[in-house]
Design an enzyme around this catalytic site. Structure first.
Site, PDB file in Angstrom:
ATOM      1  N   ASP A 109      -3.857   7.776   8.149  1.00  0.00           N
ATOM      2  CA  ASP A 109      -4.960   6.994   8.716  1.00  0.00           C
ATOM      3  C   ASP A 109      -4.518   6.025   9.804  1.00  0.00           C
ATOM      4  O   ASP A 109      -5.250   5.119  10.164  1.00  0.00           O
ATOM      5  CB  ASP A 109      -5.675   6.224   7.601  1.00  0.00           C
ATOM      6  CG  ASP A 109      -4.737   5.294   6.841  1.00  0.00           C
ATOM      7  OD1 ASP A 109      -3.580   5.118   7.276  1.00  0.00           O
ATOM      8  OD2 ASP A 109      -5.144   4.739   5.799  1.00  0.00           O
ATOM      9  N   SER A 168       0.799  -1.228   0.000  1.00  0.00           N
ATOM     10  CA  SER A 168       0.000   0.000   0.000  1.00  0.00           C
ATOM     11  C   SER A 168       0.830   1.275   0.000  1.00  0.00           C
ATOM     12  O   SER A 168       0.356   2.314  -0.470  1.00  0.00           O
ATOM     13  CB  SER A 168      -0.952   0.012   1.198  1.00  0.00           C
ATOM     14  OG  SER A 168      -0.232  -0.131   2.407  1.00  0.00           O
ATOM     15  N   HIS A 214      -0.845   4.525   7.158  1.00  0.00           N
ATOM     16  CA  HIS A 214      -0.189   5.090   5.985  1.00  0.00           C
ATOM     17  C   HIS A 214       0.162   6.559   6.224  1.00  0.00           C
ATOM     18  O   HIS A 214      -0.412   7.201   7.111  1.00  0.00           O
ATOM     19  CB  HIS A 214      -1.103   4.960   4.763  1.00  0.00           C
ATOM     20  CG  HIS A 214      -1.612   3.570   4.551  1.00  0.00           C
ATOM     21  ND1 HIS A 214      -2.892   3.190   4.905  1.00  0.00           N
ATOM     22  CD2 HIS A 214      -1.002   2.468   4.046  1.00  0.00           C
ATOM     23  CE1 HIS A 214      -3.054   1.905   4.622  1.00  0.00           C
ATOM     24  NE2 HIS A 214      -1.930   1.448   4.099  1.00  0.00           N
TER      25      HIS A 214
END
Length: 374
Positions: free
Chosen positions: A336, A33, A339
């Site tokens: 968040d 991610s 990340h």
């Protein structure tokens, strides 16, 4: 590490380049991610606002409020943002492709996306996709405007930014001691991936980002077992960061061995761990404010609650709770809880482009007329 700001002044200042030179006409990226520009979202469309709010104004499959380090790196090299390999509409692979997938691992997962959330697109699958892309490029003639030229593969830059999910995905169940068993296999697979790209695709320039300081991330500070004695003066978990660094040491040593096996390849170990650690521990030194507190979340010292993730609303104990974004993500390192923000990602990319966090030292300015980043 105030020379991040030196990089910022050099790379983010206005500049005009005519006949701009860059030794790397393409980037091929493998990751999770932290570098997924929309691959996972293309396969499993589910991302919702406020993701993408800062730069794109809408969700675009990136796990941030805006851009990722790979976006800024591409920009610095004068390349367009990398299209996800899995995105069927609107992609352009003329200057590379992104095989990264959120929740991806290095090692083959022994579980399902629908059980634990682990991506099926682990590193071996990503490498196979890369080989398939090359095969298709070599088969098709003419190639058109959306595929790279056939001779690009030995000139491209290959980036690996993967491994954190192998580490964090098992911590809650088997702990640090259990995870240690997997670390040598992870480093070995990265090395094997480089050898594969070298021998089968002709790749010659590789960058490998090491593991982040997971002990500083709001989500892990909230969810992983620890006591106050394990927290350093910056509120980061010492034991978890130490174990991440143990893996980083293994990885660095394995890449050194691979370098000796492939003497005509350039294999660069990039210490993004140190860049991120400095941002978490000294955010104000880099124009930020909040280190271990998430911008988008709900509750507690770290503004993170695993029951209600960023952008979601849920009834908890009879009360409707929404994990909303802050109004000033430009002041945060963490977006968040898991990340990093657009602002932090820019600084991470500048550290990479500067080259001083690399072993061997790899200043991109020697290979490319760097474009302004911002």
């Amino acid at each position: 590490m105030r020379y991040l700001f030196i990089a910022l002044l050099v790379l983010a200042s206005p500049a005009a380049f005519t006949d701009a030179r860059c030794d790397f006409p393409a980037i091929f990226n493998f990751g999770a991610s932290s570098s997924d520009t929309g691959g996972f979202a293309a396969a499993f469309p589910a991302q919702r606002p406020p993701y993408g709010m800062t730069y794109f104004g809408k969700p675009v499959g990136r796990a941030s409020d805006g851009r990722l380090p790979i976006d800024f790196i591409a920009q610095g090299l004068g390349l367009p943002f990398l299209s996800p390999y899995l995105k069927s509409i609107g992609s352009n692979f003329a200057h590379g492709a992104n095989f990264a997938s959120s929740a991806a691992t290095i090692l083959m997962p022994n579980t399902s996306l629908f059980v634990t959330g682990t991506s099926p697109f682990y590193l071996t699958i990503q490498l196979n996709q890369m080989k398939e892309l090359k095969n298709r490029v070599l088969e098709l003639s003419p190639q058109g405007d959306y595929l790279p030229p056939k001779d690009i593969f030995n000139k491209a830059l290959y980036i690996f930014d993967i491994g954190q999910n192998d580490f964090t995905g098992k911590l809650a169940t088997i702990g640090i001691q259990g995870v240690k068993e997997y670390l040598p296999q992870m480093a070995l697979q990265i090395s094997a991936g480089i050898e594969e790209l070298y021998s089968e695709l002709g790749g010659r320039t590789f960058m490998v980002f090491n593991m982040a300081p997971i002990g500083c991330y709001p989500a892990f500070l909230t969810d992983l077992p620890h006591n106050n004695s394990d927290l350093d003066m910056y509120d980061c978990m010492i034991s978890y960061n130490n174990e991440a660094q143990n893996y980083n040491k293994m990885l660095k040593e394995k890449l050194s061995e691979t370098r000796n096996l492939l003497p005509d390849a350039t294999i660069v170990y990039v210490d993004t761990h140190s860049i991120k650690l400095d941002l978490f521990q000294h955010p104000k030194d880099h124009g930020l404010v909040y280190g271990t507190k998430a911008c988008c979340g709900y509750g507690g010292d770290y503004n993170f609650n695993k029951q209600v993730f960023c952008g979601n609303t849920k009834v908890i104990d009879g009360k409707q709770i929404t994990a909303s974004p802050c109004k000033d993500p430009e002041n945060y390192v963490s977006w968040d809880g898991v990340h990093t923000t657009d602002a932090a990602n820019k600084l991470i990319a500048l550290g990479v482009l500067n080259g001083s966090f690399s072993d061997p030292v790899f200043p991109f300015i020697k290979f490319c007329d760097l474009k302004p980043v911002g």
